[in-house]
Scaffold this motif. Structure first.
Motif, mmCIF file in Angstrom:
data_model
loop_
_atom_site.group_PDB
_atom_site.id
_atom_site.type_symbol
_atom_site.label_atom_id
_atom_site.label_comp_id
_atom_site.label_asym_id
_atom_site.label_seq_id
_atom_site.Cartn_x
_atom_site.Cartn_y
_atom_site.Cartn_z
ATOM 1 N N SER A 368 -17.043 3.376 -10.208
ATOM 2 C CA SER A 368 -17.889 4.398 -9.545
ATOM 3 C C SER A 368 -19.183 4.548 -10.579
ATOM 4 N N ARG A 369 -19.626 3.726 -11.314
ATOM 5 C CA ARG A 369 -20.636 3.913 -12.387
ATOM 6 C C ARG A 369 -21.904 3.978 -11.642
ATOM 7 N N GLY A 370 -21.996 3.134 -10.515
ATOM 8 C CA GLY A 370 -23.458 3.267 -9.872
ATOM 9 C C GLY A 370 -23.864 4.418 -9.301
ATOM 10 N N PHE A 371 -23.041 5.704 -8.966
ATOM 11 C CA PHE A 371 -23.527 6.956 -8.490
ATOM 12 C C PHE A 371 -24.425 7.397 -9.261
ATOM 13 N N ARG A 372 -25.417 8.167 -8.696
ATOM 14 C CA ARG A 372 -26.493 8.557 -9.275
ATOM 15 C C ARG A 372 -26.362 10.091 -9.647
ATOM 16 N N ALA A 373 -25.353 10.731 -8.957
ATOM 17 C CA ALA A 373 -24.904 12.090 -9.263
ATOM 18 C C ALA A 373 -23.678 12.020 -10.063
ATOM 19 N N PRO A 374 -23.699 12.861 -11.339
ATOM 20 C CA PRO A 374 -22.555 12.739 -12.250
ATOM 21 C C PRO A 374 -21.341 13.409 -11.612
ATOM 22 N N ASP A 375 -21.412 13.833 -10.464
ATOM 23 C CA ASP A 375 -20.429 14.714 -9.736
ATOM 24 C C ASP A 375 -19.547 13.786 -9.043
ATOM 25 N N TYR A 376 -20.094 12.750 -9.119
ATOM 26 C CA TYR A 376 -19.179 11.597 -8.220
ATOM 27 C C TYR A 376 -18.573 10.616 -9.212
ATOM 28 N N PHE A 377 -18.830 10.513 -10.479
ATOM 29 C CA PHE A 377 -18.251 9.848 -11.476
ATOM 30 C C PHE A 377 -16.912 9.596 -11.249
ATOM 31 N N PHE A 378 -16.153 11.017 -11.259
ATOM 32 C CA PHE A 378 -14.800 11.373 -10.894
ATOM 33 C C PHE A 378 -14.546 12.216 -9.492
ATOM 34 N N PRO A 379 -13.594 12.010 -8.792
ATOM 35 C CA PRO A 379 -13.459 13.131 -7.790
ATOM 36 C C PRO A 379 -12.903 14.307 -8.361
ATOM 37 N N THR A 380 -12.376 15.292 -7.289
ATOM 38 C CA THR A 380 -11.708 16.357 -7.895
ATOM 39 C C THR A 380 -10.218 15.897 -8.217
ATOM 40 N N TYR A 381 -9.766 16.638 -9.111
ATOM 41 C CA TYR A 381 -8.704 16.252 -10.079
ATOM 42 C C TYR A 381 -7.489 15.627 -9.122
ATOM 43 N N GLU A 382 -7.168 16.079 -7.955
ATOM 44 C CA GLU A 382 -5.887 15.886 -7.306
ATOM 45 C C GLU A 382 -6.236 14.424 -6.980
ATOM 46 N N ALA A 383 -7.434 14.053 -6.388
ATOM 47 C CA ALA A 383 -7.817 12.706 -5.983
ATOM 48 C C ALA A 383 -7.733 11.740 -7.168
ATOM 49 N N CYS A 384 -8.025 12.300 -8.217
ATOM 50 C CA CYS A 384 -8.429 11.356 -9.471
ATOM 51 C C CYS A 384 -6.843 11.046 -9.975
ATOM 52 N N GLU A 385 -6.038 11.684 -9.905
ATOM 53 C CA GLU A 385 -4.595 11.190 -10.090
ATOM 54 C C GLU A 385 -4.158 10.128 -9.151
ATOM 55 N N ILE A 386 -4.724 10.042 -8.012
ATOM 56 C CA ILE A 386 -4.097 9.116 -7.226
ATOM 57 C C ILE A 386 -4.562 7.529 -7.802
ATOM 58 N N HIS A 387 -5.594 7.522 -8.342
ATOM 59 C CA HIS A 387 -5.655 6.075 -8.926
ATOM 60 C C HIS A 387 -5.068 5.787 -10.170
ATOM 61 N N SER A 388 -4.620 6.943 -10.819
ATOM 62 C CA SER A 388 -3.878 6.596 -12.085
ATOM 63 C C SER A 388 -2.662 6.293 -11.772
ATOM 64 N N MET A 389 -2.100 7.529 -10.924
ATOM 65 C CA MET A 389 -0.450 7.245 -10.687
ATOM 66 C C MET A 389 -0.180 5.999 -9.669
ATOM 67 N N SER A 390 -1.387 5.678 -8.859
ATOM 68 C CA SER A 390 -1.061 4.514 -7.902
ATOM 69 C C SER A 390 -1.137 3.144 -8.923
ATOM 70 N N MET A 391 -1.975 3.326 -9.971
ATOM 71 C CA MET A 391 -2.009 1.980 -10.763
ATOM 72 C C MET A 391 -0.759 2.072 -11.358
ATOM 73 N N GLU A 392 0.096 2.823 -11.476
ATOM 74 C CA GLU A 392 1.405 3.045 -12.331
ATOM 75 C C GLU A 392 2.122 1.701 -11.344
ATOM 76 N N PHE A 393 2.238 2.081 -10.032
ATOM 77 C CA PHE A 393 3.009 1.302 -8.900
ATOM 78 C C PHE A 393 2.694 -0.041 -8.881
ATOM 79 N N LEU A 394 0.941 -0.231 -8.952
ATOM 80 C CA LEU A 394 0.463 -1.412 -8.656
ATOM 81 C C LEU A 394 0.715 -2.442 -9.543
ATOM 82 N N ALA A 395 1.244 -1.935 -10.976
ATOM 83 C CA ALA A 395 1.615 -2.595 -12.024
ATOM 84 C C ALA A 395 3.007 -3.116 -12.110
ATOM 85 N N TRP A 396 3.830 -2.590 -11.229
ATOM 86 C CA TRP A 396 5.345 -2.933 -11.207
ATOM 87 C C TRP A 396 5.464 -4.330 -11.244
ATOM 88 N N PRO A 397 4.830 -5.301 -10.606
ATOM 89 C CA PRO A 397 5.215 -6.702 -10.626
ATOM 90 C C PRO A 397 5.092 -7.353 -12.177
#
Ligand code: ZN
Length: 565
Positions: A368-397
């Motif tokens: 998301s580094r290309g966004f010009r508004a700092p407000d878009y670097f991360f979403p609101t927290y509940e959405a933020c944690e989707i990327h992190s917790m889903s990566m835990e599962f995508l790494a299962w293999p």
């Protein structure tokens, strides 16, 4: 791109910063066309990115070594300067919300920025500036109290994270002693923890009143940028958790007790899932990092490029050391396009979660580094944690390489941890709703509230002979309750979304990763429920969502063999 160690820091000249911000703000409000206002917004956003990057840099360098007096002083400066800049931002948000060219500006910057602006405007007035500074000081006191813990245990002085590692011991006496040692630290400092919290609750209630909110809960939702749901939706979601997740979690605790051959599973046993010991990574910290490199190289070209950038620039600080602040986080330095990962590796399976979870956050910020508004670097927290917790599962293999013969054990443990966490997460949430409903409650009344809620969502919890924890004091250790009020349900919402991604990845790994990548690329440019819908995820508030999402988990658990563990 600059390495973390080479990033220069000098204390920003606050007066000069204010002058430049105000100058751009004036051109924004006086702008007689959408184009003129657009230019002023871009200028203000780059000022915001530069200040925020310095503030984050200080916070990182302070947590990396809390004994470093230079960054301690800079942290104190930022604690005071932060709210001043927030005041300016509040004026900026008022200006864009009131713009006669709002429709054109929304087309250029996205609607979400304006929704966030409307919420943020409500969270600040010059009248509460000193209160916000006092709130920051109290939150720093909480950090200092915990970071200062020096517990004499097993022949050495240790910090909280180091003692907690012993609570996973196969030897019941050791884990009981470790659990007691941690509990003893909180009991010895109970007066301080309760004083800090009491002052925070009263202060926050006062701030909410001054800003025209009925109570702090409403203010907290606005602070968290929740534009698409409120306390009512969250309460209904907690009911779904009680109905769909708590029974599965209780079943898991029962299985755990059977595996361990215990009649009563006490709190000190909860950390040991398997009689043969918990799953552990099969190598030291340097080896584990190498596994991480292999994982991200093979997962996708996008993650490969990203992870080598992280290691080459020294953007990972993973191992625990004396003086380091507790916990783990990922932050982002917009000025230098640098995500940063901080953790306290201690040789347990939790280390692997850092390698997948925090990396998920960092990967999203990078995408998301290309966004010009700092407000878009991360979403609101509940959405933020989707990327992190889903990566835990995508790494299962790749977990077979890291855990070797413990792979099946790790997967069972990982899936169980989420299921056991969600009821706890909603308990923390319900507790805070009740605390701020009655800000005048006494510390002992708060302990009673916690105990009652804990019994509802964690019916298996048995503190044995630990009278302190049984009095309703467990929440002292939950930093979010002190430092990030109402930010906790977010982890549970994201967990539910991550299970949804897991389910999809079992069916089609490539398609699930592409949907994940698309979600990361949207950054914070949409609200939580919009992000869910854009990536084909069930919205957890919707009736029946948890019943559907829990079904594949129940099936997987029913088929999982754990008698040999
Ligand atoms: Zn996270």
């Amino acid at each position: 791109m600059i390495a973390f160690a080479d990033i220069p820091y000098a204390r920003p000249d606050l007066e000069d910063f204010k002058r430049r911000f105000r100058d751009a703000l004036e051109r924004l409000t006086d702008g007689e066309s959408a184009a003129a206002q657009d230019v002023a917004i871009a200028e203000i956003n780059s000022l915001r990115i530069s200040f925020d990057s310095l503030l984050t840099l200080v916070s990182i360098r302070h947590t990396v070594d809390t004994r470093d007096t230079f960054y301690k002083a800079e942290q104190d400066f930022m604690d005071e300067a932060g709210p001043v800049v927030e005041g300016l931002e509040s004026e900026f948000f008022s200006a864009i919300v009131a713009s006669p060219f709002r429709t054109a500006l929304e087309a250029s910057w996205g609607v979400q920025l304006f929704r966030l602006a409307e919420l943020k405007m409500r969270c600040f007035s010059p009248e509460v500036l000193e209160d916000l500074q006092a709130e920051n000081r109290l939150m720093s006191e909480y950090d200092a109290l915990k970071a200062g813990a020096e517990i004499e245990f097993a022949g050495a002085k240790r910090n909280l994270a180091q003692v907690a590692a012993f609570a996973e011991s196969k030897d019941r006496d050791v884990r009981k002693a470790a659990t007691q040692a941690v509990s003893g630290f909180y009991a010895a400092n109970a007066g301080e923890f309760e004083r800090i919290y009491d002052e925070l609750v009263r202060l926050r209630h006062g701030i909410a009143s001054k800003l025209g909110f009925a109570n702090f809960t409403e203010l907290a939702y606005a602070r968290l940028g929740r534009s698409d749901y409120g306390a009512t939706e969250v309460a209904a979601y907690r009911d779904q958790v009680l109905a769909e997740v708590v029974p599965v979690a209780a079943g898991l605790r029962k299985r755990q007790a059977e595996r361990l051959g215990l009649e009563n599973l006490e709190f000190c046993d909860e950390g040991l899932e398997f009689q043969s010991g918990n799953a552990t990574p099969k190598g030291d910290a340097a080896w584990l990092l190498e596994q991480g490199k292999g994982l991200y190289r093979e997962l996708s070209p996008e993650t490969a490029e990203f992870f080598s950038m992280m290691t080459e620039r020294g953007l990972l600080d993973l191992e625990t050391r004396p003086g380091k602040a507790s916990g783990g986080y990922c932050d982002y330095l917009g000025s230098w396009e640098a995500p940063f990962i901080f953790s306290n590796w201690n040789g347990t399976s939790g280390d692997v979660d850092v390698l997948t979870h925090e990396v998920g956050h960092a990967f999203q910020a990078w995408r998301s580094r290309g966004f010009r508004a700092p407000d878009y670097f991360f979403p609101t927290y509940e959405a933020c944690e989707i990327h992190s917790m889903s990566m835990e599962f995508l790494a299962w293999p790749w977990m077979d390489r890291i855990f070797g013969e413990d792979e099946a054990k790790y997967k069972l443990s990982h899936l169980s941890a989420g299921i056991l966490f969600v009821p706890y997460g909603v308990a923390v949430d319900e507790f805070q709703h009740r605390v701020y409903e009655r800000p005048e409650a006494s510390p002992s009344e708060r302990r009673a509230m916690w105990r009652e809620i804990e019994r509802k969502y964690l019916p298996w919890r048995d503190y044995g002979d630990d009278g302190f924890l049984a009095s309703g004091a467990f929440w002292f250790r939950q930093g979010h309750i002190f430092q990030d009020p109402f930010y906790y349900i977010d982890y549970t919402l994201a967990q539910v979304c991550a299970w949804d991604f897991w389910r999809r990845s079992l069916a089609d790994r490539e398609a699930a990763f592409r949907a994940y990548l698309a979600l990361c690329d949207l950054g914070g440019s949409r609200s939580f429920t919009e992000l869910c819908r854009a990536s084909g995820l069930r919205v957890p508030f919707e009736k029946g969502a948890l019943r559907d999402i829990m079904q594949p988990l129940r099936d997987w658990l029913a088929a999982a063999e754990d008698r040999g563990f």
